[in-house]
Design a protein around this motif. Structure first.
Motif, PDB file in Angstrom:
ATOM      1  N   VAL A 162       0.835  -1.200   0.000  1.00 15.40           N
ATOM      2  CA  VAL A 162       0.000   0.000   0.000  1.00 15.40           C
ATOM      3  C   VAL A 162       0.871   1.252   0.000  1.00 15.40           C
ATOM      4  CG1 VAL A 162      -1.720   1.306   1.308  1.00 15.40           C
ATOM      5  CG2 VAL A 162      -1.909  -1.173   1.136  1.00 15.40           C
ATOM      6  N   VAL A 163       1.916   1.252   0.823  1.00 19.78           N
ATOM      7  CA  VAL A 163       2.790   2.418   0.926  1.00 19.78           C
ATOM      8  C   VAL A 163       3.510   2.671  -0.401  1.00 19.78           C
ATOM      9  CG1 VAL A 163       4.815   3.367   2.078  1.00 19.78           C
ATOM     10  CG2 VAL A 163       3.097   2.140   3.409  1.00 19.78           C
ATOM     11  N   ILE A 164       4.001   1.609  -1.041  1.00 19.53           N
ATOM     12  CA  ILE A 164       4.734   1.756  -2.301  1.00 19.53           C
ATOM     13  C   ILE A 164       3.808   2.257  -3.398  1.00 19.53           C
ATOM     14  CG2 ILE A 164       5.949   0.494  -4.117  1.00 19.53           C
ATOM     15  CD1 ILE A 164       7.057  -1.342  -1.927  1.00 19.53           C
ATOM     16  N   ILE A 165       2.599   1.683  -3.486  1.00 19.75           N
ATOM     17  CA  ILE A 165       1.648   2.111  -4.516  1.00 19.75           C
ATOM     18  C   ILE A 165       1.252   3.569  -4.305  1.00 19.75           C
ATOM     19  CG2 ILE A 165      -0.693   1.775  -5.401  1.00 19.75           C
ATOM     20  CD1 ILE A 165      -0.325  -1.217  -4.864  1.00 19.75           C
ATOM     21  N   ALA A 166       0.967   3.931  -3.048  1.00 23.33           N
ATOM     22  CA  ALA A 166       0.595   5.313  -2.753  1.00 23.33           C
ATOM     23  C   ALA A 166       1.721   6.278  -3.114  1.00 23.33           C
ATOM     24  CB  ALA A 166       0.224   5.449  -1.282  1.00 23.33           C
ATOM     25  N   GLY A 169       6.352  -0.207 -11.137  1.00 24.32           N
ATOM     26  CA  GLY A 169       5.592   0.181 -12.317  1.00 24.32           C
ATOM     27  C   GLY A 169       4.153  -0.278 -12.286  1.00 24.32           C
ATOM     28  N   THR A 170       3.895  -1.416 -11.645  1.00 23.23           N
ATOM     29  CA  THR A 170       2.539  -1.945 -11.572  1.00 23.23           C
ATOM     30  C   THR A 170       2.331  -2.641 -10.236  1.00 23.23           C
ATOM     31  OG1 THR A 170       0.941  -3.440 -12.622  1.00 23.23           O
ATOM     32  CG2 THR A 170       3.240  -4.077 -12.721  1.00 23.23           C
ATOM     33  N   SER A 171       1.106  -2.618  -9.757  1.00 27.84           N
ATOM     34  CA  SER A 171       0.788  -3.209  -8.460  1.00 27.84           C
ATOM     35  C   SER A 171       1.066  -4.715  -8.443  1.00 27.84           C
ATOM     36  CB  SER A 171      -0.676  -2.961  -8.103  1.00 27.84           C
ATOM     37  OG  SER A 171      -1.001  -1.598  -8.215  1.00 27.84           O
ATOM     38  N   THR A 172       0.901  -5.362  -9.578  1.00 32.06           N
ATOM     39  CA  THR A 172       1.114  -6.805  -9.655  1.00 32.06           C
ATOM     40  C   THR A 172       2.533  -7.178  -9.276  1.00 32.06           C
ATOM     41  OG1 THR A 172      -0.471  -6.825 -11.476  1.00 32.06           O
ATOM     42  CG2 THR A 172       0.820  -8.818 -11.120  1.00 32.06           C
ATOM     43  N   ASN A 173       3.520  -6.442  -9.786  1.00 36.63           N
ATOM     44  CA  ASN A 173       4.912  -6.717  -9.446  1.00 36.63           C
ATOM     45  C   ASN A 173       5.159  -6.596  -7.950  1.00 36.63           C
ATOM     46  OD1 ASN A 173       5.431  -7.103 -12.128  1.00 36.63           O
ATOM     47  ND2 ASN A 173       6.644  -5.261 -12.404  1.00 36.63           N
ATOM     48  N   ILE A 174       4.559  -5.600  -7.331  1.00 33.64           N
ATOM     49  CA  ILE A 174       4.758  -5.375  -5.900  1.00 33.64           C
ATOM     50  C   ILE A 174       4.162  -6.517  -5.090  1.00 33.64           C
ATOM     51  CG2 ILE A 174       4.295  -3.799  -3.982  1.00 33.64           C
ATOM     52  CD1 ILE A 174       4.074  -1.549  -6.083  1.00 33.64           C
ATOM     53  N   ILE A 175       2.975  -6.960  -5.481  1.00 33.12           N
ATOM     54  CA  ILE A 175       2.323  -8.055  -4.763  1.00 33.12           C
ATOM     55  C   ILE A 175       3.120  -9.348  -4.923  1.00 33.12           C
ATOM     56  CG2 ILE A 175       0.250  -9.494  -4.692  1.00 33.12           C
ATOM     57  CD1 ILE A 175      -1.327  -6.986  -5.541  1.00 33.12           C
TER      58      ILE A 175
END
Length: 202
Positions: free
Chosen positions: A57-61, A153-159
């Motif tokens: 959440v922090v990275i995406i925000a 770059g995308t939420s998928t990579n972070i997850i």
């Protein structure tokens, strides 16, 4: 189905309907749904905001904040201003706008990169009489490809990175995806530079 389950499904369904309707701000709908969930006892009050402790959440925000900062600064318009008058047709507009979107999606969020460049593309489409769909669809795909290059770059990579850390104790680094996905971005850009001709003109 229990009463709690029915209320939970009703709350989620109501939130989805409001998201799709678009009449109210998404953040207000989400917070209202959370508040109703707490009031109904569907969400424990002590865990209502536990999601904000997640690194994802922090990275995406943070990525969205960076994207919004770039958009409001007018930096991209300033960079592209000398080039835009030379883009007078779809064969020149599509490769440049798709390439710019793909490159901007690498250090920022792909959705944010698209939002930054869409006004520029629409303005140029009106000025040249080019169909907006011929520009926007390639830009959309370019943003997806560019977002795959880096971790943020995308939420998928972070997850996926978070799941990997939980599984083997080591997350992906910022540019672990880059060697393969830069090649995919380049090949995708080449394809989009010509495949826009397959799109409807109206």
């Amino acid at each position: 189905m229990t009463l709690q389950q029915s209320l939970a499904f009703a709350l989620i369904g109501g939130a989805v309907v409001l998201f799709a309707w678009g009449r109210f701000r998404y953040d207000l709908v989400a917070l209202a749904a959370l508040l109703i969930g707490v009031i109904l006892g569907l969400v424990p009050a002590k865990q209502a905001f536990s999601g904000f402790t997640s690194d994802v959440v922090v990275i995406i925000a943070s990525a969205l904040v960076i994207s919004a900062s770039i958009a409001r600064s007018g930096f991209m318009e300033m960079v592209m201003r000398p080039l835009l008058p030379r883009l007078r047709s779809a064969p020149s507009l599509v490769p440049v706008m798709a390439g710019a979107t793909g490159l901007l999606s690498i250090p920022t969020k792909n959705v944010g990169a698209l939002a930054i460049l869409m006004p520029v593309a629409l303005q140029r489409a009106r000025a040249t009489g080019v169909s907006p769909s011929s520009i926007l669809m390639p830009m959309s795909f370019a943003s997806l490809l560019g977002g795959l290059v880096t971790l943020v770059g995308t939420s998928t990579n972070i997850i996926v990175s978070q799941v990997r850390e939980e599984t083997i104790g080591r997350p992906f680094q910022m540019f672990d995806f880059a060697p393969v996905r830069l090649v995919l971005l380049f090949l995708g850009w080449l394809f989009l530079s010509f495949a826009w001709r397959l799109l409807p003109r109206e």
